[in-house]
Design a protein around this motif. Structure first.
Motif, PDB file in Angstrom:
ATOM      1  N   CYS A  10       6.717   2.937   3.599  1.00 14.38           N
ATOM      2  CA  CYS A  10       6.208   4.247   4.014  1.00 14.38           C
ATOM      3  C   CYS A  10       6.883   4.595   5.338  1.00 14.38           C
ATOM      4  CB  CYS A  10       4.699   4.221   4.163  1.00 14.38           C
ATOM      5  SG  CYS A  10       3.984   5.785   4.716  1.00 14.38           S
ATOM      6  N   GLY A  11       7.892   5.447   5.325  1.00 13.62           N
ATOM      7  CA  GLY A  11       8.663   5.730   6.532  1.00 13.62           C
ATOM      8  C   GLY A  11       9.326   4.450   7.013  1.00 13.62           C
ATOM      9  N   GLN A  34       2.581 -11.884   8.597  1.00 15.77           N
ATOM     10  CA  GLN A  34       3.607 -10.860   8.721  1.00 15.77           C
ATOM     11  C   GLN A  34       3.917 -10.630  10.194  1.00 15.77           C
ATOM     12  OE1 GLN A  34       1.613  -7.830   6.470  1.00 15.77           O
ATOM     13  NE2 GLN A  34       0.877  -6.743   8.287  1.00 15.77           N
ATOM     14  N   SER A  35       5.127 -10.094  10.438  1.00 15.81           N
ATOM     15  CA  SER A  35       5.629  -9.988  11.809  1.00 15.81           C
ATOM     16  C   SER A  35       4.867  -8.961  12.639  1.00 15.81           C
ATOM     17  CB  SER A  35       7.115  -9.638  11.784  1.00 15.81           C
ATOM     18  OG  SER A  35       7.334  -8.462  11.021  1.00 15.81           O
ATOM     19  N   SER A  36       4.288  -7.950  12.016  1.00 11.03           N
ATOM     20  CA  SER A  36       3.467  -6.960  12.720  1.00 11.03           C
ATOM     21  C   SER A  36       2.483  -6.373  11.728  1.00 11.03           C
ATOM     22  CB  SER A  36       4.339  -5.854  13.337  1.00 11.03           C
ATOM     23  OG  SER A  36       5.019  -5.139  12.325  1.00 11.03           O
ATOM     24  N   THR A  37       1.438  -5.751  12.242  1.00  9.62           N
ATOM     25  CA  THR A  37       0.385  -5.237  11.362  1.00  9.62           C
ATOM     26  C   THR A  37       0.077  -3.785  11.688  1.00  9.62           C
ATOM     27  OG1 THR A  37      -0.601  -7.414  11.122  1.00  9.62           O
ATOM     28  CG2 THR A  37      -1.990  -5.537  10.576  1.00  9.62           C
ATOM     29  N   CYS A  65      -2.647  -2.695   0.456  1.00  9.65           N
ATOM     30  CA  CYS A  65      -1.335  -3.269   0.750  1.00  9.65           C
ATOM     31  C   CYS A  65      -1.294  -3.767   2.188  1.00  9.65           C
ATOM     32  CB  CYS A  65      -0.233  -2.233   0.571  1.00  9.65           C
ATOM     33  SG  CYS A  65      -0.048  -1.672  -1.129  1.00  9.65           S
ATOM     34  N   ALA A  66      -0.436  -4.752   2.404  1.00  8.01           N
ATOM     35  CA  ALA A  66      -0.162  -5.214   3.758  1.00  8.01           C
ATOM     36  C   ALA A  66       0.831  -4.245   4.388  1.00  8.01           C
ATOM     37  CB  ALA A  66       0.414  -6.617   3.726  1.00  8.01           C
ATOM     38  N   VAL A  67       0.553  -3.820   5.627  1.00  7.86           N
ATOM     39  CA  VAL A  67       1.381  -2.808   6.283  1.00  7.86           C
ATOM     40  C   VAL A  67       1.897  -3.351   7.603  1.00  7.86           C
ATOM     41  CG1 VAL A  67       1.432  -0.457   7.203  1.00  7.86           C
ATOM     42  CG2 VAL A  67      -0.019  -0.994   5.231  1.00  7.86           C
ATOM     43  N   SER A  68       3.233  -3.240   7.784  1.00 13.63           N
ATOM     44  CA  SER A  68       3.814  -3.610   9.078  1.00 13.63           C
ATOM     45  C   SER A  68       3.818  -2.384   9.975  1.00 13.63           C
ATOM     46  CB  SER A  68       5.222  -4.168   8.882  1.00 13.63           C
ATOM     47  OG  SER A  68       6.077  -3.152   8.387  1.00 13.63           O
ATOM     48  N   HIS A  69       4.179  -2.570  11.232  1.00 13.34           N
ATOM     49  CA  HIS A  69       4.078  -1.474  12.197  1.00 13.34           C
ATOM     50  C   HIS A  69       5.421  -1.259  12.874  1.00 13.34           C
ATOM     51  CE1 HIS A  69       2.339   1.284  15.062  1.00 13.34           C
ATOM     52  NE2 HIS A  69       2.839   0.563  16.059  1.00 13.34           N
ATOM     53  N   GLY A  70       6.054  -0.086  12.581  1.00  8.94           N
ATOM     54  CA  GLY A  70       7.260   0.312  13.293  1.00  8.94           C
ATOM     55  C   GLY A  70       8.482  -0.509  12.930  1.00  8.94           C
TER      56      GLY A  70
END
Length: 288
Positions: A10-11, A34-37, A65-70
């Motif tokens: 997503c983006g 995961q590396s970021s959330t 879903c698992a979502v990372s940040h940036g």
């Protein structure tokens, strides 16, 4: 055991969901990182959401879903508890966005318009170049279009055809079944079983003679009797009665010439079939 993995974007955000289609989900409820959330409405969409078994809503705000940040890249890990065999991986963007991989197994190429090679295991191939993930038994090669070489069969063509096939080393490339049957003394689809006692020959189709000295036991290849023949019989397979004038073990003895009918006697016992000549007596007319 095999699993299927779905990656959703997503983006700049990467969402990872695990999906299983006719295979065991070996990552289900396993420890994940995961590396970021990322957040959705203040709710953390952590790595554990990728292995919770929920994947019906792939929307960025669907909370499944698992979502990372940036950032343009993200890292996600799962501990499967040991070495495992992963059969198939499918990667997707978020719902409504471009699909990274073909949505349906069995296709590859631009617009997923080409069918995977027919000998790919379960129809799966890599979505870009169409090389098989694995081959059906009996085939090898990147596109599984090469049959096993002569003398080999099965998965990855690593099994040897039996040397007891009627033509040694010639068998079905998929199953290993001997073509044309087995050599004498052997039976079974892959000719791996010796004939049972009292059987012999090709595919063990022959029965040992009941007149063998060791009743019904013979060489499993030739059918020749073991231990000679029963009294009154002769021949390699003990299939011939003693001829006129002889009797006993291997028909080695001569009937008495003092029998009432000289030289004619019972082929088993040697007893004279009629009375004795004048002046002789006894079962075999042996007494003067």
């Amino acid at each position: 055991m095999t699993g299927m993995v779905l990656l959703v974007c997503c983006g700049w955000t990467v969402l990872l969901c695990l999906s299983v289609q006719a295979y065991e989900n070996i990552a289900l409820h396993k420890p994940a990182w995961q590396s970021s959330t990322g957040l959705s409405g203040g709710i953390r969409l952590g790595a554990e959401r990728a292995v919770d078994g929920l994947y019906k809503d792939l929307d960025g705000n669907g909370e499944e879903c698992a979502v990372s940040h940036g950032g343009q890249t993200a890292e996600w890990r799962v501990d499967l508890g040991g070495a495992r065999n992963i059969h198939h991986i499918v990667i997707h963007f978020e719902t409504g966005k471009e699909v990274w991989d073909c949505p349906s197994p069995g296709y590859y190429g631009k617009n997923c318009s080409k069918e995977c090679p027919q000998n790919c295991q379960d129809g799966y191939c890599y979505s870009v170049e169409g090389t098989c993930l694995d081959c059906k038994p009996g085939y090898i090669g990147p596109r599984c279009n090469q049959e096993c070489p002569d003398g080999f069969y099965g998965k990855n063509c690593v099994k040897n055809c039996s040397l007891t096939c009627v033509v040694p080393g010639r068998c079905d490339r998929v199953t290993g079944r001997c073509l044309g049957g087995c050599q004498a003394g052997w039976t079974g689809d892959t000719c791996e079983k010796e004939c049972l006692d009292r059987q012999y020959g090709y595919d063990c189709a022959g029965n040992c003679s009941l007149t063998c000295g060791d009743s019904g036991k013979c060489d499993k290849i030739t059918g020749h009797c073991k231990g000679g023949c029963r009294t009154g019989w002769t021949g390699d397979m003990c299939d011939k009665e003693c001829s006129a004038g002889v009797f006993g073990k291997d028909c080695a003895e001569n009937c008495s010439m003092t029998c009432g009918d000289p030289g004619v006697c019972d082929k088993v016992t040697g007893h004279c079939n009629r009375s004795c000549l004048a002046g002789w007596e006894g079962d075999m007319c042996q007494n003067a």
